[in-house]
Design a protein around this motif. Structure first.
Motif, short mmCIF file in Angstrom:
data_model
loop_
_atom_site.label_atom_id
_atom_site.label_comp_id
_atom_site.label_asym_id
_atom_site.label_seq_id
_atom_site.Cartn_x
_atom_site.Cartn_y
_atom_site.Cartn_z
N TRP A 20 -8.32 3.60 -7.53
CA TRP A 20 -8.12 4.55 -6.45
C TRP A 20 -9.25 5.57 -6.35
O TRP A 20 -9.57 6.05 -5.26
N ILE B 231 -11.28 -4.18 -0.72
CA ILE B 231 -10.19 -3.38 -0.16
C ILE B 231 -9.06 -4.31 0.29
O ILE B 231 -7.87 -4.05 0.02
N TYR C 266 -11.74 3.67 -4.38
CA TYR C 266 -11.27 3.52 -3.00
C TYR C 266 -11.49 4.80 -2.20
O TYR C 266 -12.04 4.76 -1.08
N HIS D 154 0.81 -1.22 0.00
CA HIS D 154 0.00 0.00 0.00
C HIS D 154 0.84 1.28 0.00
O HIS D 154 0.45 2.27 -0.62
N ARG E 25 -7.36 -5.80 -3.05
CA ARG E 25 -6.78 -4.95 -4.08
C ARG E 25 -5.99 -3.76 -3.55
O ARG E 25 -5.06 -3.31 -4.23
N VAL E 26 -6.36 -3.23 -2.40
CA VAL E 26 -5.79 -1.94 -1.99
C VAL E 26 -5.06 -2.01 -0.65
O VAL E 26 -3.92 -1.56 -0.53
#
Length: 441
Positions: free
Chosen positions: A398, A331, A401, A165, A334-335
């Protein structure tokens, strides 16, 4: 973005039958179609039924779903705030099976388009989902809590999560964060503040809560790019030892401390919080607890107990929830792998075993929503730069997100807790909260 957990739709074999079914060579046109699509593009009644069932499981959000053959479906009695346009059968069936992950993936890939305001759409979904979650009661909450404890953020896994991240190539975060690269909730005593002003106000707010004085020693767990550590040394005369697992962030923080002439008073250590040692007047952690995981809360409490002097005090600042729920699956995947926003009760698992006294609790939920709005606005103005740095998929991921994170805080599915604590029996504490707001006590 972190959204409430919700069960996937109860589907099963009908999906397999639909996916494998060959369309008829000829068939009547649907009355909902403005143009007759090719026969192979037809949406079958069972597919529409499964979609309606999925919307019901989501709480009947005030949204419209438009399918590739012209059908438009909504199950809410309210006017739709936006439209989700699904381009093909495969996307629809994947979404029905696992909406929590597949909506994000399909939006990222461009297989789903949102017509209208993405923020309003996500807020409508979050608000519709929340009553179905709270109605499940405490049994489900306890189950989710213990399932969360099974996922262990070991030192090695924590390092990988942080790298995923935070160690993103290039100057990605410089494009849209404030000039000091603070990536946590700002504080807006005046809503008209810029993000730079609000981030400085946040750091002062933290320092006032800790009653930080010149010459005191501070240990910081999870220091980001080092802004708070530098601020405490530069403006409050503290000596700070700060740790972080992100190699890129530690390098930046060291360079900044050197440029400010503070290398002798601020030490940045590339290490895990579990390895902290020494004795300090103050412990502070802003935005790290979300990465710790419930299984390790007691270990964090032991670190605080080991590092704080007898008259020590501390502050933990963390995204949280009102009820236990796992982090959004998209989340996580992927993030933001390894994330878990705790409830206040769960946060006490850090402090209670060693008998720390809670002195103050503040919820800055709407301040984080405002922070994210500033970030998203800046991100949107630099999307072309982000696309050149990565690609269009990264931009859409993003955008979703950040927008989803705003939705989490505006709808109350996410909270932002600041907990001030001290050793039990410490009497050198303020009589009122006036000092928190710069008023002389």
């Amino acid at each position: 973005m972190t959204s409430p957990v919700h069960p996937g739709p109860d589907v099963g074999s009908p999906i397999q039958r639909i996916a494998s079914r060959q369309p008829p060579r000829r068939g009547p046109r649907s009355s909902a179609q403005s143009q007759a699509p090719p026969a192979g593009a037809r949406v079958y009644p069972p597919e529409r039924w499964l979609l309606r069932r999925m919307l019901a499981r989501l709480g009947h959000p005030a949204i419209r779903v438009a399918l590739w053959d012209g059908h438009e479906i909504t199950t809410s009695d309210q006017a739709p705030v936006a439209t989700v346009r699904i381009r093909d059968r495969r996307t629809l069936l994947r979404l029905i099976v696992n909406p929590e992950v597949q909506f994000g993936d399909a939006y990222t890939d461009g297989r789903i388009e949102v017509e209208g305001d993405l923020l309003e759409l996500l807020q409508a979904v979050f608000r519709a989902m929340w009553p179905t979650i709270t109605a499940t009661g405490s049994l489900r909450g306890r189950l989710l809590y213990w399932l969360g404890r099974l996922h262990s953020n070991t030192i090695g896994r924590s390092r990988r999560n942080v790298h995923h991240h935070y160690d993103i190539q290039g100057d990605f975060y410089r494009l849209w964060l404030d000039e000091q690269l603070l990536y946590t909730c700002a504080y807006f005593p005046d809503p008209a503040m810029t993000i730079e002003e609000a981030q400085r106000a946040k750091m002062d707010h933290v320092c006032r809560k800790l009653r930080l004085r010149e010459g005191q020693t501070v240990v910081e767990a999870g220091c980001g790019w080092g802004a708070l550590a530098v601020h405490m040394a530069q403006h409050y005369g503290a000596t700070v030892r700060a740790c972080n697992l992100s190699h890129e962030q530690i390098l930046f923080a060291r360079q900044r401390a050197k440029a400010e002439g503070l290398s002798s008073r601020v030490e940045f250590v590339e290490d895990d919080y579990r390895n902290l040692s020494g004795r300090f007047d103050v412990f502070v952690s802003v935005g790290m607890l979300e990465h710790v995981g419930p299984k390790h809360y007691r270990a964090l409490g032991e670190v605080i107990h080991r590092c704080l002097k007898p008259d020590g005090r501390g502050l933990i600042h963390s995204i949280g929830r009102n009820q236990p729920a796992r982090c959004d699956a998209w989340i996580q995947r992927r993030v933001f792998p390894g994330a878990y926003p705790p409830t206040l009760r769960q946060m006490m698992d850090v402090l209670e075993p060693r008998g720390f006294s809670v002195l103050d609790v503040e919820n800055l939920r709407l301040h984080y929503a405002e922070t994210l709005k500033h970030w998203l606005a800046r991100f949107r103005t630099r999307e072309h730069d982000v696309a050149r740095m990565f690609d269009d998929r990264f931009v859409r991921m993003w955008r979703l997100y950040l927008t989803g994170s705003i939705s989490g805080f505006t709808t109350g599915t996410l909270q932002l807790f600041q907990i001030l604590f001290a050793r039990s029996g410490l009497n050198d504490i303020p009589w009122t909260r006036a000092g928190l707001y710069g008023v002389k006590e």
